[in-house]
Design an enzyme around this catalytic site. Structure first.
Site, short mmCIF file in Angstrom:
data_model
loop_
_atom_site.label_atom_id
_atom_site.label_comp_id
_atom_site.label_asym_id
_atom_site.label_seq_id
_atom_site.Cartn_x
_atom_site.Cartn_y
_atom_site.Cartn_z
N SER A 185 0.82 -1.20 -0.04
CA SER A 185 -0.21 -0.05 0.17
C SER A 185 1.00 1.50 0.09
O SER A 185 0.53 2.47 -0.59
CB SER A 185 -0.73 -0.04 1.06
OG SER A 185 -1.77 -1.06 1.08
N HIS A 248 -0.22 3.86 4.54
CA HIS A 248 -1.11 4.42 3.56
C HIS A 248 -0.56 5.90 3.33
O HIS A 248 -0.30 6.72 2.42
CB HIS A 248 -2.51 4.31 3.88
CG HIS A 248 -2.88 2.76 3.74
ND1 HIS A 248 -2.38 1.86 4.55
CD2 HIS A 248 -3.67 2.11 2.78
CE1 HIS A 248 -3.06 0.89 4.45
NE2 HIS A 248 -3.98 0.83 3.23
#
Length: 300
Positions: A185, A248
């Site tokens: 991610s 993230h």
């Protein structure tokens, strides 16, 4: 607005390639060699008019090709899929939906108590916690990474992607130091961050409706994915390690800094551009601080 003011006042001593004359709005029937323009070329001309400022269209058209092919993002995706299949099929759990102890005991996973094994700060990107996890990452990075690599090539896309991966694990080790980390991610969000900054900086020079659509699409995709990550981190009661969501955010920030340079300034001599050094120095300072934090201050 800042981007336009910079170009008008020449605040930065950046050398640019000589700009070609503005292309005509009418569709060209012949290419430079005198032959007919194919569907691919017409499509690229349309994309360049819709998505890029006028002074960057020629460079885009020169670089938007499959020579070399988008090999970086394809190889990374194949590697991640191969590792997932290995742990899903060959390892004892023999199931695909949610992988268990196999990935957490892997020498590739980032674990707080194993942070002295420095490769884990990068290798964690090859591990995924289940089918939904890997399919989401592969889909996003292929849909976004291949078009980017057709123009910016493997080195630029690779630099942005890997900067997000490293920033994700280092930020997680600082702000979420007691939790493990798997998944790509950080790299995927770095691609989103660079693309988002490109859309924002060039917004006034694009068709407004298309600019709004690009920004809203990124916000919706990132928002929904972040919401799911926060749910798994704070609400879901799954047994075992809770996957950190900080990667993230850190990957997106890395993409908006490093990616801003590599994805938006086609003709600039980077070594003479202060913005390049600001982004690179800022990233290096963060990396050095994170390394020192892990050596001397980490509570893990």
């Amino acid at each position: 607005m800042e981007g336009r003011e910079i170009e008008e006042t020449d605040a930065f001593p950046v050398e640019r390639d000589e700009e070609a004359p503005e292309p005509e709005d009418e569709e060209q029937e012949d290419d430079e060699t005198g032959g007919p323009v194919g569907c691919c070329e017409k499509f690229q001309h349309s994309i360049s008019r819709w998505m890029l400022p006028a002074h960057k269209r020629d460079t885009y058209l020169e670089r938007a090709n499959c020579c070399p092919p988008p090999i970086f993002i394809i190889l990374i995706s194949i590697g991640e899929l191969a590792v997932f299949i290995y742990y899903a099929v060959w390892k004892p759990q023999k199931q695909w939906v949610t992988l268990g102890e196999g990935i957490w005991n892997s020498p590739l996973a980032y674990k707080p108590d194993k942070r002295k094994e420095a490769w884990r700060f990068v290798s964690y990107m090859f591990l995924h916690a289940g089918v939904q996890h890997i399919m989401g990452n592969l889909l996003m990075q292929l849909l976004l990474g291949i078009p980017l690599e057709l123009v910016h090539k493997g080195f630029e896309v690779g630099m942005v992607y890997m900067s997000g991966v490293l920033a994700g694990s280092l930020a997680s080790s600082i702000f979420d130091p007691l939790n493990a980390l798997v998944g790509a991610s950080g790299g995927v969000y770095a691609l989103f961050g660079g693309y988002f900054m490109n859309a924002v900086v060039n917004f006034r020079e694009m068709i407004p409706l298309l600019g709004v659509f690009r920004i809203l699409a990124i916000v919706l995709i990132v928002g929904s994915d972040m919401g799911f990550a926060l749910y798994r981190r704070f609400i879901s009661h799954e047994v075992g390690y809770k996957v950190s969501f900080v990667a993230h955010i850190a990957g997106g920030v890395a993409g908006m800094t490093v990616g801003y340079v590599f994805f938006s300034n086609y003709n600039e001599k980077l070594l003479k551009d202060p913005r390049f050094w600001l982004c690179i120095v800022g990233y290096i300072v963060f990396v050095l601080f994170a390394v020192l934090f892990n050596i001397f201050l980490s509570p893990a």
